[in-house]
Design an enzyme around this catalytic site. Structure first.
Site, short mmCIF file in Angstrom:
data_model
loop_
_atom_site.label_atom_id
_atom_site.label_comp_id
_atom_site.label_asym_id
_atom_site.label_seq_id
_atom_site.Cartn_x
_atom_site.Cartn_y
_atom_site.Cartn_z
N CYS A 1 0.81 -1.22 0.00
CA CYS A 1 0.00 0.00 0.00
C CYS A 1 0.84 1.27 0.00
O CYS A 1 0.30 2.37 0.00
CB CYS A 1 -0.96 -0.01 1.18
SG CYS A 1 -1.99 -1.49 1.22
N HIS B 1 -2.49 7.74 6.35
CA HIS B 1 -2.80 6.43 5.78
C HIS B 1 -4.20 6.01 6.23
O HIS B 1 -4.99 5.53 5.42
CB HIS B 1 -1.75 5.43 6.21
CG HIS B 1 -1.83 4.12 5.51
ND1 HIS B 1 -1.74 4.01 4.14
CD2 HIS B 1 -2.00 2.85 5.98
CE1 HIS B 1 -1.85 2.73 3.79
NE2 HIS B 1 -2.01 2.01 4.88
N GLU C 1 -0.67 5.12 13.86
CA GLU C 1 -0.36 6.30 13.06
C GLU C 1 -0.50 7.57 13.89
O GLU C 1 0.28 8.51 13.73
CB GLU C 1 -1.23 6.36 11.81
CG GLU C 1 -0.76 7.46 10.85
CD GLU C 1 -1.41 7.39 9.48
OE1 GLU C 1 -0.94 8.11 8.58
OE2 GLU C 1 -2.39 6.63 9.31
N LYS D 1 -9.50 7.96 2.75
CA LYS D 1 -9.98 6.59 2.59
C LYS D 1 -11.38 6.42 3.17
O LYS D 1 -12.07 5.44 2.85
CB LYS D 1 -9.02 5.61 3.27
CG LYS D 1 -7.69 5.43 2.56
CD LYS D 1 -6.85 4.36 3.25
CE LYS D 1 -5.51 4.15 2.56
NZ LYS D 1 -4.58 5.28 2.76
N HIS E 1 -9.83 1.88 0.45
CA HIS E 1 -8.38 1.70 0.38
C HIS E 1 -8.00 1.16 -0.98
O HIS E 1 -8.28 0.01 -1.31
CB HIS E 1 -7.92 0.76 1.49
CG HIS E 1 -6.45 0.71 1.69
ND1 HIS E 1 -5.55 1.39 0.88
CD2 HIS E 1 -5.68 0.06 2.62
CE1 HIS E 1 -4.32 1.16 1.29
NE2 HIS E 1 -4.37 0.36 2.34
N PHE F 1 1.81 -3.66 3.85
CA PHE F 1 2.18 -4.96 4.40
C PHE F 1 3.66 -5.22 4.10
O PHE F 1 4.16 -4.91 3.02
CB PHE F 1 1.36 -6.07 3.75
CG PHE F 1 -0.09 -6.12 4.20
CD1 PHE F 1 -0.54 -5.37 5.27
CD2 PHE F 1 -0.99 -6.95 3.55
CE1 PHE F 1 -1.87 -5.44 5.68
CE2 PHE F 1 -2.31 -7.02 3.94
CZ PHE F 1 -2.76 -6.26 5.01
#
Length: 417
Positions: free
Chosen positions: A165, A305, A316, A337, A342, A403
């Site tokens: 991502c 994010h 975050e 998002k 996402h 990831f």
């Protein structure tokens, strides 16, 4: 060595909330959710029955039936958003040195739909290998920039960044670095993703990553809300034309903003979970600020994010608190998002576009679907909940985490001559 300046001269977007940049931006500032029940396949037996799908995109109308059948949706999306960006930038490649124009593209997964279809067809057969000759070139993650370069005759650096991502944030950083080092004049950069299919939804369901709020899909993406239960899958593409400043000025280009920095780091912690203290995320924001020659107090807006996962959002916030100190109370934070879902490898590109437009219009897009405060978060932090906010935005930072512990953060500022 003195670095060259790098500016943004064109934008293109294909998103779940708009098939052009203007449609996307209008939906963002009006808090429009792109989530709805999935229409592209039968979801009856799936835990999650909704996603943020692209709507009204006609691949055959855009490419022609024969060409569309040769391309995976993630490549179709890439070509579509890039055509808008090329037009927006006013590019006439016959008048430019195409050996110094490259394409760097991000995709976390690539041609998942193509892979799924071919393997399913093989499994249904008698074991005879009857694969489509376009199977491999449709599927491989690097094929999108290849097609973009072929379409426009661009012979500069050409490759794909794959960092889950964070992929298209990495593509932006790579293009930025080539340009400021004088290795090219211009890059078409960004990212695309198309994972709303049985394998994508089923796979993310299996790892308990997706929201299962099937009773209310439009409000399922709830970053920083107490009742968040997972991310909402999205699809689409974002294209950004990055250009060396003198090259842009020479051809009379309009300039949206200046890209001034990028940072990269690793969590070195877990293959899917972020570091619980946000160490990698804090490090990447600090690295981007250092690269840009900025102080935390210079930043006005952070497009986070913010995936709406129970474990991702808190780390975050910890990271931003560490990176910005008391200045965290003076900045706006938002997760777009909450509206787009996402977009995985394309997330960084579409969120960078949101950050660039926030600079241009002095408007912060909101974090929608906030209903219940999470006591874990400092109530003095401005998450820009539910409603867009007007404020002067001179510096905007955009984060992407993937990831594998991949982190990438980019910074844009208002352009000044």
């Amino acid at each position: 060595m003195e670095f060259k300046r790098v500016v943004v001269t064109g934008l293109g977007a294909l998103t779940p909330i708009g098939n052009t940049v203007s449609e996307y931006w209008n939906s963002l500032i009006n808090g429009v959710s792109g989530a709805a029940f999935i229409k592209s396949f039968d979801v009856e037996k799936f835990k999650t029955k909704f996603a943020c799908e692209v709507k009204g995109f006609d691949a055959e109308g855009f490419l022609g039936r024969k060409e569309a059948r040769k391309l995976d949706p993630f490549v179709q999306y890439a070509l579509f958003s890039t055509e808008e960006a090329v037009k927006d930038a006013g590019l006439d490649f016959e008048k430019l040195d195409t050996s110094r124009i490259g394409v760097i593209w991000g995709s976390g997964i690539g041609g998942l739909k193509t892979f799924l279809d071919e393997v399913v067809n093989f499994a249904k057969g008698d074991g005879t290998p009857k694969f489509n000759p376009f199977f491999i070139p449709k599927m491989i993650a690097d094929i999108a920039p290849g097609h973009i370069s072929i379409k426009y005759g661009l012979r500069g650096p050409n490759f794909t960044t794959v960092s889950a991502c964070a992929s298209s944030n990495n593509s932006l950083i790579d293009a930025f670095n080539y340009l400021r080092l004088g290795k090219a004049n211009m890059f078409i950069t960004g990212g695309s993703e198309a994972i709303i299919n049985e394998a994508g939804i089923g796979g993310f369901n299996a790892m308990h990553a997706l929201s299962t709020r099937n009773d209310d899909p439009t409000t399922a993406s709830r970053p920083f809300d107490l009742d968040r239960d997972g991310f909402v899958a999205g699809e689409g593409a974002g294209t950004i034309i990055l250009e060396e400043l003198e090259h842009a000025l020479k051809r009379g280009a309009k300039i949206y903003a200046e890209m001034v920095g990028g940072g990269m780091s690793a969590d070195a912690y877990h293959m899917t979970a972020p570091h619980p203290e946000g160490l990698g995320a804090s490090l990447v924001m600090k690295a981007a600020l250092e690269d840009a020659g900025l102080q935390p107090t210079d930043v006005d807006y952070v497009n986070v994010h913010g995936t709406s996962t129970p474990i991702g959002d808190p780390q975050e916030v910890k990271a931003i608190t560490d990176a910005f100190g008391d200045h965290i109370y003076n900045i706006n934070i938002s997760s777009t998002k909450s509206m787009t879902g996402h977009l995985l490898g394309a997330a960084g590109a579409v969120e960078a576009i949101a950050s660039i437009l926030a600079l241009k219009h002095d408007i912060i897009p909101p974090t929608i679907n906030h209903f219940t405060d999470d006591p874990a978060f400092d109530p003095k932090i401005n998450f820009t909940f539910n409603t867009a906010q007007k404020r002067v935005v001179n510096i905007a930072q955009s984060n992407g985490f993937g990831f594998g512990g991949h982190n990438a953060s980019v910074i844009f500022k208002k352009y000044q001559q």
